[in-house]
Design a protein around this motif. Structure first.
Motif, PDB file in Angstrom:
ATOM      1  N   MET A 135      -3.271  -7.005  -8.471  1.00 21.22           N
ATOM      2  CA  MET A 135      -3.581  -5.584  -8.328  1.00 21.22           C
ATOM      3  C   MET A 135      -2.794  -5.004  -7.158  1.00 21.22           C
ATOM      4  SD  MET A 135      -7.366  -3.841  -8.236  1.00 21.22           S
ATOM      5  CE  MET A 135      -7.695  -4.534  -9.862  1.00 21.22           C
ATOM      6  N   ASN A 136      -2.282  -3.795  -7.310  1.00 17.80           N
ATOM      7  CA  ASN A 136      -1.490  -3.168  -6.272  1.00 17.80           C
ATOM      8  C   ASN A 136      -2.322  -2.906  -5.029  1.00 17.80           C
ATOM      9  OD1 ASN A 136       0.765  -3.119  -7.923  1.00 17.80           O
ATOM     10  ND2 ASN A 136       0.325  -1.067  -8.709  1.00 17.80           N
ATOM     11  N   SER A 137      -1.698  -3.079  -3.864  1.00 19.42           N
ATOM     12  CA  SER A 137      -2.374  -2.844  -2.598  1.00 19.42           C
ATOM     13  C   SER A 137      -2.212  -1.402  -2.144  1.00 19.42           C
ATOM     14  CB  SER A 137      -1.816  -3.775  -1.520  1.00 19.42           C
ATOM     15  OG  SER A 137      -2.374  -3.453  -0.260  1.00 19.42           O
ATOM     16  N   HIS A 138      -3.279  -0.871  -1.568  1.00 16.80           N
ATOM     17  CA  HIS A 138      -3.240   0.446  -0.930  1.00 16.80           C
ATOM     18  C   HIS A 138      -3.415   0.327   0.587  1.00 16.80           C
ATOM     19  CE1 HIS A 138      -3.416   2.404  -4.863  1.00 16.80           C
ATOM     20  NE2 HIS A 138      -4.333   1.521  -5.183  1.00 16.80           N
ATOM     21  N   GLY A 139      -3.414  -0.928   1.078  1.00 21.77           N
ATOM     22  CA  GLY A 139      -3.541  -1.159   2.517  1.00 21.77           C
ATOM     23  C   GLY A 139      -4.876  -0.730   3.082  1.00 21.77           C
ATOM     24  N   LEU A 140      -5.920  -0.766   2.269  1.00 21.93           N
ATOM     25  CA  LEU A 140      -7.221  -0.259   2.705  1.00 21.93           C
ATOM     26  C   LEU A 140      -7.829  -1.066   3.845  1.00 21.93           C
ATOM     27  CD1 LEU A 140      -8.944   0.615  -0.714  1.00 21.93           C
ATOM     28  CD2 LEU A 140      -7.630   2.103   0.811  1.00 21.93           C
ATOM     29  N   LEU A 141      -7.426  -2.328   3.960  1.00 20.56           N
ATOM     30  CA  LEU A 141      -8.015  -3.192   4.989  1.00 20.56           C
ATOM     31  C   LEU A 141      -6.948  -3.788   5.902  1.00 20.56           C
ATOM     32  CD1 LEU A 141     -10.676  -5.009   2.769  1.00 20.56           C
ATOM     33  CD2 LEU A 141     -11.071  -3.108   4.345  1.00 20.56           C
ATOM     34  N   ASP A 142      -5.839  -3.094   6.035  1.00 18.93           N
ATOM     35  CA  ASP A 142      -4.765  -3.584   6.900  1.00 18.93           C
ATOM     36  C   ASP A 142      -5.286  -3.859   8.310  1.00 18.93           C
ATOM     37  OD1 ASP A 142      -2.777  -3.575   5.028  1.00 18.93           O
ATOM     38  OD2 ASP A 142      -1.894  -1.655   5.638  1.00 18.93           O
ATOM     39  N   GLY A 143      -4.979  -5.047   8.819  1.00 18.65           N
ATOM     40  CA  GLY A 143      -5.342  -5.389  10.183  1.00 18.65           C
ATOM     41  C   GLY A 143      -6.783  -5.782  10.387  1.00 18.65           C
ATOM     42  N   LYS A 144      -7.595  -5.805   9.340  1.00 20.97           N
ATOM     43  CA  LYS A 144      -9.012  -6.144   9.448  1.00 20.97           C
ATOM     44  C   LYS A 144      -9.227  -7.639   9.214  1.00 20.97           C
ATOM     45  CE  LYS A 144     -10.345  -1.741   9.666  1.00 20.97           C
ATOM     46  NZ  LYS A 144     -10.967  -1.147  10.872  1.00 20.97           N
ATOM     47  N   THR A 145     -10.220  -8.181   9.901  1.00 23.70           N
ATOM     48  CA  THR A 145     -10.657  -9.553   9.648  1.00 23.70           C
ATOM     49  C   THR A 145     -11.961  -9.488   8.869  1.00 23.70           C
ATOM     50  OG1 THR A 145      -9.619 -10.422  11.652  1.00 23.70           O
ATOM     51  CG2 THR A 145     -11.372 -11.738  10.671  1.00 23.70           C
ATOM     52  N   VAL A 146     -11.976 -10.153   7.711  1.00 28.52           N
ATOM     53  CA  VAL A 146     -13.104 -10.071   6.783  1.00 28.52           C
ATOM     54  C   VAL A 146     -13.639 -11.467   6.500  1.00 28.52           C
ATOM     55  CG1 VAL A 146     -13.858  -9.345   4.489  1.00 28.52           C
ATOM     56  CG2 VAL A 146     -12.122  -8.009   5.702  1.00 28.52           C
ATOM     57  N   LEU A 147     -14.941 -11.635   6.618  1.00 28.35           N
ATOM     58  CA  LEU A 147     -15.617 -12.879   6.240  1.00 28.35           C
ATOM     59  C   LEU A 147     -16.400 -12.637   4.964  1.00 28.35           C
ATOM     60  CD1 LEU A 147     -16.837 -15.747   6.633  1.00 28.35           C
ATOM     61  CD2 LEU A 147     -18.545 -14.678   8.139  1.00 28.35           C
ATOM     62  N   VAL A 148     -16.194 -13.489   3.957  1.00 30.90           N
ATOM     63  CA  VAL A 148     -16.930 -13.413   2.696  1.00 30.90           C
ATOM     64  C   VAL A 148     -17.691 -14.713   2.501  1.00 30.90           C
ATOM     65  CG1 VAL A 148     -16.802 -13.009   0.216  1.00 30.90           C
ATOM     66  CG2 VAL A 148     -15.082 -11.980   1.732  1.00 30.90           C
ATOM     67  N   THR A 149     -19.005 -14.632   2.408  1.00 37.97           N
ATOM     68  CA  THR A 149     -19.799 -15.834   2.174  1.00 37.97           C
ATOM     69  C   THR A 149     -19.879 -16.126   0.677  1.00 37.97           C
ATOM     70  OG1 THR A 149     -21.952 -14.703   2.029  1.00 37.97           O
ATOM     71  CG2 THR A 149     -21.181 -15.344   4.229  1.00 37.97           C
ATOM     72  N   ALA A 150     -20.154 -17.398   0.366  1.00 42.21           N
ATOM     73  CA  ALA A 150     -20.252 -17.848  -1.041  1.00 42.21           C
ATOM     74  C   ALA A 150     -19.028 -17.422  -1.839  1.00 42.21           C
ATOM     75  CB  ALA A 150     -21.533 -17.337  -1.688  1.00 42.21           C
ATOM     76  N   ALA A 151     -17.856 -17.738  -1.296  1.00 45.70           N
ATOM     77  CA  ALA A 151     -16.600 -17.269  -1.890  1.00 45.70           C
ATOM     78  C   ALA A 151     -15.886 -18.333  -2.708  1.00 45.70           C
ATOM     79  CB  ALA A 151     -15.665 -16.756  -0.801  1.00 45.70           C
ATOM     80  N   ALA A 152     -16.462 -19.534  -2.827  1.00 47.87           N
ATOM     81  CA  ALA A 152     -15.851 -20.554  -3.676  1.00 47.87           C
ATOM     82  C   ALA A 152     -16.141 -20.239  -5.133  1.00 47.87           C
ATOM     83  CB  ALA A 152     -16.384 -21.938  -3.305  1.00 47.87           C
ATOM     84  N   GLY A 153     -15.353 -20.832  -6.020  1.00 45.91           N
ATOM     85  CA  GLY A 153     -15.599 -20.611  -7.437  1.00 45.91           C
ATOM     86  C   GLY A 153     -14.885 -19.382  -7.961  1.00 45.91           C
ATOM     87  N   ALA A 154     -15.463 -18.791  -9.014  1.00 43.19           N
ATOM     88  CA  ALA A 154     -14.775 -17.694  -9.706  1.00 43.19           C
ATOM     89  C   ALA A 154     -15.637 -16.449  -9.813  1.00 43.19           C
ATOM     90  CB  ALA A 154     -14.368 -18.156 -11.107  1.00 43.19           C
ATOM     91  N   GLY A 155     -16.617 -16.297  -8.944  1.00 44.57           N
ATOM     92  CA  GLY A 155     -17.537 -15.177  -9.045  1.00 44.57           C
ATOM     93  C   GLY A 155     -17.143 -13.994  -8.186  1.00 44.57           C
ATOM     94  N   ILE A 156     -18.155 -13.182  -7.842  1.00 46.71           N
ATOM     95  CA  ILE A 156     -17.916 -11.962  -7.077  1.00 46.71           C
ATOM     96  C   ILE A 156     -17.353 -12.274  -5.697  1.00 46.71           C
ATOM     97  CG2 ILE A 156     -19.058  -9.989  -5.988  1.00 46.71           C
ATOM     98  CD1 ILE A 156     -21.008  -9.975  -8.387  1.00 46.71           C
TER      99      ILE A 156
END
Length: 242
Positions: free
Chosen positions: A1-22
């Motif tokens: 998907m094309n980037s719009h740079g919405l989170l440029d420079g941000k550090t993001v933590l996503v929990t339960a990110a293994a697998g193929a879900g949300i």
């Protein structure tokens, strides 16, 4: 998907990110939007595979363990966005449900979200900035047989989101949630009968489940400055009709 740079420079933590879900879809979309992404999960092998695919930092964590939660946030360093995606479902009618079944779902889905939110706030408040996005569910609003523990937990996530948003706002921190109806992925197909999945999909206006990336797009919006005046909101990611 094309980037719009919405989170440029941000550090993001996503929990339960293994697998193929949300969670994985969200981590991917955050990376595509320019974020430095950190992924976490209690399934270490799958977590390493997900991190390798994304080029992300992997931190194993069981959100039911406060010591592991603290260690995860220490390893993250300064954090701009937390996505609380960890949750656990199950099917059991209340008359047949054990205390352990109830407690396990609540501990992962609601208390785990609280633990991570609390840890994030303690680090975001001194910085005077930050965003937290929680993964709730439309089942927090709507009834479904066999889901009293999961529905109670997700309704709790919604209430937690609204209350914490008021506490965090004076510190420049926003807290919102998404409430998906049905997002199809491999794990869901393993734990849910094909008949029920077909029934739930038929209730959607589009006649199908959402793709995980469609939910992830809304999470990215809430994480970005485009939602800068929104806090305490629970956004339904659903095409479900009455």
């Amino acid at each position: 998907m094309n980037s719009h740079g919405l989170l440029d420079g941000k550090t993001v933590l996503v929990t339960a990110a293994a697998g193929a879900g949300i969670g994985f879809a969200t981590a991917r979309r955050c990376a595509e939007e320019g974020a430095r992404v950190i992924v976490s999960d209690r399934h270490e092998r799958r977590l390493k595979e997900a991190a390798a695919e994304l080029g992300a930092l992997a931190i194993p964590c069981d959100v039911t363990d406060e010591e592991q939660v603290q260690a995860m946030f220490e390893a993250c360093g300064p954090l701009d966005v937390l996505v609380n995606n960890a949750g656990l479902g199950g099917t059991a009618e209340l008359a047949e449900m054990t205390d352990r079944e109830w407690d396990t779902v609540l501990d992962v889905t609601l208390t785990g979200t609280m633990r991570c939110t609390r840890a994030a706030l303690r680090r975001m408040i001194p910085r005077g900035q930050g965003v937290i996005v929680n993964n709730a569910s439309v089942i927090g609003w709507r009834a479904q047989r066999g889901q009293s523990h999961y529905a109670a937990a997700k309704a709790g996530v919604m209430a937690l989101t609204r209350c914490v948003a008021l506490e965090a706002a004076p510190h420049g921190i926003r807290v919102n949630a998404v409430a998906p109806s049905l997002a199809m992925h491999a794990f869901l197909e393993k734990v849910t009968s094909p008949e029920l999945l077909r029934q739930l999909a038929a209730q959607e206006a589009f006649g199908r489940a959402a793709e995980p990336w469609e939910v992830a797009n809304v999470i990215v919006f809430l994480a970005s400055d485009y939602s800068g005046y929104m806090t305490g909101e629970v956004i339904s990611v659903s095409s479900q009709h009455p």
